[in-house]
Design an enzyme around this catalytic site. Structure first.
Site, PDB file in Angstrom:
ATOM      1  N   CYS A 116      11.805  39.740  28.380  1.00  0.00           N
ATOM      2  CA  CYS A 116      12.984  40.060  28.538  1.00  0.00           C
ATOM      3  C   CYS A 116      14.142  39.635  27.849  1.00  0.00           C
ATOM      4  CB  CYS A 116      13.241  39.506  30.062  1.00  0.00           C
ATOM      5  SG  CYS A 116      12.180  40.150  31.620  1.00  0.00           S
ATOM      6  N   TRP A 172      36.794  37.545  53.565  1.00  0.00           N
ATOM      7  CA  TRP A 172      35.715  38.248  53.811  1.00  0.00           C
ATOM      8  C   TRP A 172      34.925  38.852  52.524  1.00  0.00           C
ATOM      9  CZ3 TRP A 172      33.465  39.107  58.414  1.00  0.00           C
ATOM     10  CH2 TRP A 172      34.414  38.899  59.680  1.00  0.00           C
TER      11      TRP A 172
END
Length: 442
Positions: free
Chosen positions: A42, A431
């Site tokens: 990778c 949130w």
């Protein structure tokens, strides 16, 4: 006990290390077709891009380390061509001297990985046409780039995108050709649109919906020809996917999937006694699809290899499966996915609903706040999360990992809304965007 492991990278050497740690009397022979052990595939695009200075930095452990410190008979340039599962023997060729070899085993692991897919285009043998899988592949591309200014990447998936970015950073003119209708077709169209916009912003020529027919040139590639169009180029990188390296099981009773991946159970066992498989040559159980899948990634290869080694040496540990998590950097964007996309959910017959939600990486009043686009898929009747995709400059990895954990534990949108996630203005709003999306879908 004699253990033979075919393949010397992530899955194979993870297994080998578990065996030598567990079975002190083990005789472990590893057979690697190439000349390098245990390297980070990778990381290859980033070596080509110059972010990793030396290809040696990509090698986790050398062959000498495995032999001298752990007593593993780590052989190189040994290509296995056949497995006799009845007599428990592997056969192959030493690629250095052309001699044949034969080795017996008590237990054997196939960890041969996958190879780049190269369709039978005319001209694939021309100089300047490359694939990317190994360190020598990457080194060849680095050398060849010195004489190239216009590079064409065939394929708009993970490797294609990473290569395109690194080539642009190297000052090359880059073109991506993909036969799909959009880049990043593994994602839903909203996410693909962001990828294509980022490509355009960095001057990449994007050609979609065209299939390559041939490469033209005398000794060296000079152009790529698609259906009726010709694109001049100095260098080509073919990155359209991989296929499992499993030809050595062709004449055996070993069960394989349609694409050739070896079918394994949770203990990495094949249907043939004492023969195991792991990594990119094997299937992975998908927890959301509830069936075997094929998603060749280094994370899965390392986990499956470790589990294979434990079980081969007397343990009993199951592989718990995947949920389909991936992430890629593309210039200033991070793009991530976990679980099912819209087409996957349709194909599997789920009764689902979707939500496209635009949130922010952190508190809106704090510096560095960036837009964050989420695409959420949930089960319409049960409320269970089925998938999440995200794209943005900051905070994508956190949201993808939260969703991956939620998918693993089969959480509902209500469960996600009630999670106690970290909050401080530099990192989040009160949130989290994932929770905001969950609340809207609950």
């Amino acid at each position: 006990m004699n253990y033979v492991i075919i393949g010397g990278d992530a899955a194979g050497m993870s297994a080998a290390m578990q065996i030598v740690r567990t079975d002190k009397k083990a005789k472990v022979t590893t057979l690697e077709m190439g000349g390098i052990y245990s390297y980070a595939q990778c990381g290859l695009p980033y070596y080509i891009g110059g972010l990793t200075e030396s290809s040696d930095d990509l090698i986790a452990r050398s062959r000498d380390t495995f032999e001298e410190e752990y007593g593993i008979d780590a052989r190189v340039y040994h290509k296995v061509t056949k497995i006799d599962t009845e007599r428990k023997r592997v056969f192959g060729t030493n690629l250095k001297n052309g001699e044949s070899f034969e080795i017996s085993y008590d237990k054997c692991l196939v960890a041969t990985g996958a190879a780049p897919v190269v369709p039978p285009f005319e001209g694939t043998g021309l100089e300047g046409v490359h694939t990317l899988k190994t360190i020598p592949d990457a080194e060849a591309i680095v050398d060849d780039l010195e004489n190239a200014s216009d590079v064409t990447v065939i394929g708009g998936g993970y490797i294609g995108l990473e290569m395109a970015e690194n080539l642009v950073e190297k000052g090359k003119k880059v073109r991506i050709i993909d036969q799909a209708s959009r880049l990043g077709s593994v994602y839903d169209k909203e996410i693909s649109k962001a990828i294509e916009d980022e490509a355009a912003r960095h001057g990449i020529e994007v050609v979609t919906g065209e299939s390559v027919e041939r490469f033209e040139g005398e000794e060296r590639v000079k152009s790529v020809v698609t259906g009726g169009k010709t694109y001049s180029t100095d260098l080509v990188i073919v990155a359209i996917g991989v296929k499992p390296n499993t030809s050595m099981i062709d004449d055996t009773r070993v069960h394989a999937s349609e694409n050739g991946a070896i079918i394994v159970n949770a203990y990495m066992e094949t249907n043939v006694e004492d023969l195991y498989a792991a990594g990119d040559c094997a299937t992975q159980y998908h927890r959301i699809k509830e069936k075997n899948d094929y998603q060749p990634l280094g994370t899965h290869a390392n986990k499956q290899g470790r589990i294979a080694g434990i079980n081969m040496s007397g343990g009993s540990q199951p592989f718990q499966g995947i949920v389909g998590t991936s992430i890629v950097k593309f210039f200033d964007l991070t793009v991530g996915k976990t679980g099912l996309g819209e087409k996957e959910a349709e194909d599997l017959g789920f009764d689902f609903e979707t939500l496209e939600f635009e949130g922010h990486s952190n508190a809106g009043y704090y510096p560095g706040n960036e837009p964050l686009l989420l695409k959420v898929i949930s089960h319409k009747n049960t409320g269970h999360l089925l998938g999440l995709q995200a794209v943005g400059k900051n905070g994508v990895d956190k949201r993808i990992d939260v969703a991956a954990t939620a998918l693993y534990h089969r959480m509902t949108m209500a469960d996600i809304e009630n999670l106690d996630l970290s909050y401080a203005p530099p990192y989040n709003g009160v949130w989290d965007p994932v929770q905001q999306a969950a609340r809207r879908m609950k």
